[in-house]
Design an enzyme around this catalytic site. Structure first.
Site, mmCIF file in Angstrom:
data_model
loop_
_atom_site.group_PDB
_atom_site.id
_atom_site.type_symbol
_atom_site.label_atom_id
_atom_site.label_comp_id
_atom_site.label_asym_id
_atom_site.label_seq_id
_atom_site.Cartn_x
_atom_site.Cartn_y
_atom_site.Cartn_z
ATOM 1 N N LYS A 123 -1.256 -9.437 2.576
ATOM 2 C CA LYS A 123 -0.457 -9.206 3.818
ATOM 3 C C LYS A 123 -1.306 -8.045 4.626
ATOM 4 C CE LYS A 123 3.376 -6.249 3.581
ATOM 5 N NZ LYS A 123 2.889 -4.982 4.273
ATOM 6 N N GLU A 127 -1.255 -5.640 8.442
ATOM 7 C CA GLU A 127 -0.500 -5.201 9.607
ATOM 8 C C GLU A 127 -1.097 -5.591 10.746
ATOM 9 O OE1 GLU A 127 0.347 -0.938 9.182
ATOM 10 O OE2 GLU A 127 0.905 -1.059 6.992
ATOM 11 N N ASP A 164 0.840 -1.173 0.107
ATOM 12 C CA ASP A 164 -0.054 -0.034 -0.018
ATOM 13 C C ASP A 164 0.890 1.486 0.011
ATOM 14 O OD1 ASP A 164 0.881 -0.221 2.739
ATOM 15 O OD2 ASP A 164 -1.122 0.042 3.670
ATOM 16 N N SER A 165 2.370 1.143 -0.029
ATOM 17 C CA SER A 165 2.996 2.208 -0.074
ATOM 18 C C SER A 165 2.868 2.716 -1.580
ATOM 19 C CB SER A 165 4.418 1.741 -0.196
ATOM 20 O OG SER A 165 4.788 0.505 -0.733
ATOM 21 N N GLU A 213 9.440 -4.346 10.028
ATOM 22 C CA GLU A 213 9.476 -3.134 9.424
ATOM 23 C C GLU A 213 10.278 -2.334 10.496
ATOM 24 O OE1 GLU A 213 6.772 -1.234 7.257
ATOM 25 O OE2 GLU A 213 7.877 0.638 6.983
ATOM 26 N N ASP A 218 -1.176 -6.036 -0.607
ATOM 27 C CA ASP A 218 -1.512 -5.436 0.789
ATOM 28 C C ASP A 218 -2.984 -5.187 0.975
ATOM 29 O OD1 ASP A 218 0.639 -4.979 2.530
ATOM 30 O OD2 ASP A 218 1.190 -2.996 1.909
HETATM 31 O O1 KIV Z 1 3.715 -1.178 1.704
HETATM 32 C C1 KIV Z 1 4.744 -1.559 1.533
HETATM 33 O O2 KIV Z 1 5.459 -1.219 0.599
HETATM 34 C C2 KIV Z 1 5.190 -2.271 2.540
HETATM 35 C C3 KIV Z 1 6.545 -2.691 2.623
HETATM 36 C C4 KIV Z 1 7.387 -1.318 3.081
HETATM 37 C C5 KIV Z 1 7.149 -3.960 3.589
HETATM 38 O O3 KIV Z 1 4.294 -3.037 3.458
#
Ligand code: KIV
Length: 274
Positions: A111, A113, A43-44, A180, A82
């Protein structure tokens, strides 16, 4: 053949896992060519692709679009996507439904968090057959709100708590955990404490693998330059140089040239006086 979750799990202790974020077809194709093990549609994307200040505004529709684009380039890697903010925190059925959307868009796994508090959510997603990657330490969707960007696991007490989080995620069925910005000592301790692989970002060499945001690695994102993100090139400089050359060529008439255009047949050109 695409890697399966099991292939990644079996790499623990045998070979370091390489992971990289990816959000579009062109970059994902290059990551594939480089033989990267895991493509993470993080989600970056909200920051590096959409220009948000953080990951909080990212929506499921956006994540599905990025996941679909990456999946069309995917050949051998494992594709993890994510779950964005508020797509799984609102209840088990939302978590399952939204994980299903990412799988239908092309992901092999999702994924999310969260440590111990997210274990039940992980369990329910895994129970319907969707593999889950955990993510502890700095959790950009929420740690940012309370603490800002701060290294995690810097005291013995914090280390013990992170180990507990990792074990809970493992017991809930997570196949892998992202660590992280965890102190390298704590990250190594977590890695030793669980049977599933850990993938570090800013967490030192003791993890089972590493992940970086592709724009950081290539030197393309100028807004933030995290200490942990090794730059392998300064692509933004090369891109700007090339764009300036293009601008100069267009303005001077050097581009386009004969090799860049198409011609009519001679007779046809004459009919229109050219
Ligand atoms: O969103 C993302 O890019 C991430 C990585 C930094 C692990 O979760």
């Amino acid at each position: 053949m695409p890697r399966a979750v099991r292939d990644i799990v079996l790499m623990k202790g045998a070979k370091k896992i390489t992971a990289i974020t990816s959000y579009d077809y062109t970059m994902a194709s290059l990551c594939e060519k480089a033989g990267i093990d895991v493509l993470l549609v993080g989600d970056s994307a909200g920051m590096v692709m959409l220009g948000y200040e953080n990951t909080i505004p990212v929506t499921m529709d956006q994540m599905c679009m990025f996941t679909g684009a990456v999946s069309r380039a995917r050949k051998n890697s494992l594709l993890v996507a994510d779950l964005p903010f508020m797509s799984y925190q609102t209840g088990t059925s939302d978590a399952i439904a939204n994980s299903g959307r990412l799988i239908k868009a092309g992901a092999d796994a999702v994924k999310l968090e969260g440590g111990s508090a997210a274990a039940d959510t992980v369990k329910s997603i895994v129970s319907v057959g969707i593999p889950v990657m955990g993510h502890i330490g700095l959790q950009p969707q929420t740690t940012m709100l309370s603490e800002g960007y701060r290294v995690q696991g810097r005291t013995a007490e914090a280390a013990a708590s992170l180990v507990e989080d990792a074990k809970k995620l493992e017991n809930a069925g997570a196949f892998c955990i992202v660590l992280e910005m965890v102190s390298h000592e704590t990250a190594a301790m977590i890695t030793d404490a669980v049977r599933i692989p850990t993938i570090g970002i800013g967490s030192g060499a003791g993890c089972d693998g590493q992940v970086l945001v592709v724009q950081d690695l290539l030197g393309m994102y100028e807004k933030i330059r995290p200490k942990f993100a090794k730059r392998y090139m300064n692509l933004s400089e090369s891109i700007v140089d090339s764009l300036q050359s293009y601008k100069r060529d267009v303005e001077s008439g050097a581009f386009p040239a004969e090799e860049n255009w198409f011609s009519m047949d001679q007779g046809e050109a004459e009919k229109i006086g050219r």
